[in-house]
Design an enzyme around this catalytic site. Sequence first.
Site, mmCIF file in Angstrom:
data_model
loop_
_atom_site.group_PDB
_atom_site.id
_atom_site.type_symbol
_atom_site.label_atom_id
_atom_site.label_comp_id
_atom_site.label_asym_id
_atom_site.label_seq_id
_atom_site.Cartn_x
_atom_site.Cartn_y
_atom_site.Cartn_z
ATOM 1 N N PHE A 91 -1.878 -5.680 -5.097
ATOM 2 C CA PHE A 91 -1.102 -5.421 -3.603
ATOM 3 C C PHE A 91 -1.688 -6.733 -3.159
ATOM 4 O O PHE A 91 -3.103 -6.737 -2.811
ATOM 5 C CB PHE A 91 -1.587 -3.476 -3.071
ATOM 6 C CG PHE A 91 -0.586 -3.403 -2.001
ATOM 7 C CD1 PHE A 91 0.165 -3.307 -2.409
ATOM 8 C CD2 PHE A 91 -1.194 -3.895 -0.952
ATOM 9 C CE1 PHE A 91 1.663 -3.022 -1.000
ATOM 10 C CE2 PHE A 91 -0.476 -3.188 0.536
ATOM 11 C CZ PHE A 91 1.058 -2.993 0.336
ATOM 12 N N LYS A 149 0.115 7.819 2.620
ATOM 13 C CA LYS A 149 1.459 8.101 1.752
ATOM 14 C C LYS A 149 1.080 9.512 0.889
ATOM 15 O O LYS A 149 1.893 10.643 0.745
ATOM 16 C CB LYS A 149 1.144 7.225 0.641
ATOM 17 C CG LYS A 149 1.193 5.623 0.487
ATOM 18 C CD LYS A 149 0.481 4.661 -0.494
ATOM 19 C CE LYS A 149 0.629 2.875 -0.242
ATOM 20 N NZ LYS A 149 1.560 2.362 0.288
ATOM 21 N N ARG A 180 12.166 0.771 -7.032
ATOM 22 C CA ARG A 180 11.245 2.148 -6.958
ATOM 23 C C ARG A 180 11.539 3.870 -6.191
ATOM 24 O O ARG A 180 12.233 3.553 -4.898
ATOM 25 C CB ARG A 180 10.204 1.405 -6.138
ATOM 26 C CG ARG A 180 9.097 2.327 -6.648
ATOM 27 C CD ARG A 180 7.150 1.301 -5.472
ATOM 28 N NE ARG A 180 7.338 1.473 -4.239
ATOM 29 C CZ ARG A 180 6.216 1.437 -4.077
ATOM 30 N NH1 ARG A 180 5.399 1.355 -3.833
ATOM 31 N NH2 ARG A 180 6.444 1.269 -2.247
#
Length: 410
Positions: free
Chosen positions: A125, A221, A369
Site C-alpha cells: 500500500f 474499514k 474491487r
Amino acid sequence: MSTLEDARTLDAADPLASVRDQFTLPEGVIYLDGNSLGALPTSTIAAQQDAVERQWGADLIRSWNSNDWIGAPQRIGAKIAPLIGAQPHEVIVTDSVSVNLFKLIVAATRLRPDRTHILTEPGNFPTDLYTADGVSDVLPNHQLHVEQAGDLIDAIGPETALIMLTHVHYKSGARHEMGRITDAAHEAGALVLWDLSHSVGAIPVDLNDCGADLAVGCGYKYLNGGPGAPAFLFVREDLQETIRSPLSGWMGHAAPFEFRDDYEPAPGISRFLCGTPPVLSLLALESGIDLFAEIEMEAIAAKSASLFDLFATRIEERCGAHGLELITPRDPDHRGSHISYRHPDGWPISQALIERGVIGDFRAPDILRFGLTPLYLRHEDIWQAVEILGEILDSGIWREPRFAEKAAVT
C-alpha cells in the site's frame, strides 16, 4: 446455474443475518466498499449524540475524568485485541496508520542498530512504501529494500532490521503467510511489522500465536469507525519496555499532567500515544468495535468465503464473455474479504455500477474491487450486484463519455 432463490436460501440460514439490522444502509444501494469505508452502525448515531450533547455540551472538560475520555485509547485498544489475537495491554488506538507506521518503523530499527535494511514488497500500500522511504530520509543509514513476494524470505539477511508487509494486499486481496514469514524473520534476527488494515474485522488474525512483533491497523474499514477513524498499533508485550516512540508527545509521557520539562516514556503501550486524543472519533470507533463483542471471527470468515464463492461463480456464469480477470486467490486461507477483477476499462465500468446503486471501487490502473463485508451484506446483494454488472457489460453503457471523467477519490 446459481439462482436468486439459491442466494435467498443461503441468507435464510445465515447466523449473522440479524447483524445487518444494526447498520444504517441506504435504500436502493448495494454497498460493496466496506473494505474502504465501513457502513454506519445505528448505535453510532445515538452514541455520537450523547458524546456531543451530554459529554461535551453539559459535562465539558470534566468528561476527561467523568466519562473516561482520557482512557479511551487504551480501553478501545483492549476491545480490538481479541480481533487480532493480542492481549488487551498490547494494543492502543492512536493517530493514523501512516503516523503509526512511522513510529514503529523508527522504533524497530533502533532496536536493531547494527542492521540497515527495511524490507518490503513492490505494490505494497502506498502509505507503507512512502512512510518507509521517508524513514530512510530521516535515518540515512537505513535503506528501503523492495523484493517480490515470492523472494521475500530469501532476501532476509544479516543486514535486515525490519520486514514491513501488509497482511492482506489492498488490490488483489492476497494474504501473506504471517506465521511463516515471522518465523523466518526471527530466525535471521529481524523484526516484523504487519499492516492489518485489510484484515482486522474481516478474517481471523492471531498475532500472539504467530509471535508477531509489531502491527498497525485501520479503524474505518471493516471496524466501521467512520471516515478518518483513528488507527491502532500493537507492540508485543516483551518489547514494550525497551522500545521507544520517536514522537515523544505529551500524552506518551509517564506523567503528562505533571508538566515536567524532561521526557519520560509512559510504561507499556501507552508510550506510543502522542498528542491529545480525538475524542469524538474515538467514541465513534468504539461503537463500531462493540458490534464484534458477541460475534466469532470464524463465523465472519465462513460467511466471507460463502459471499466470495457466490460472487466468483456468478461472474463466471453471467459475465464470462466480458474479459473480467479474477486476481484474488480462490483459496480462502490465502485471501482477505474482498474480490478484485482486472479489466482495461475498470474505471468507467465502476462508475456505471455506482449509477445503478452498486458501490464498489476502482484501483488504478485497471482493478475493479468489491468488499465482501459479512456483517451487513447478504447473498442476495451479491447475486443482484453481479446481475446489474452483467446488464451494464451487455449494454455497453459504460462507454458513454460521462463515465470516463475521473474523480478526485476513486
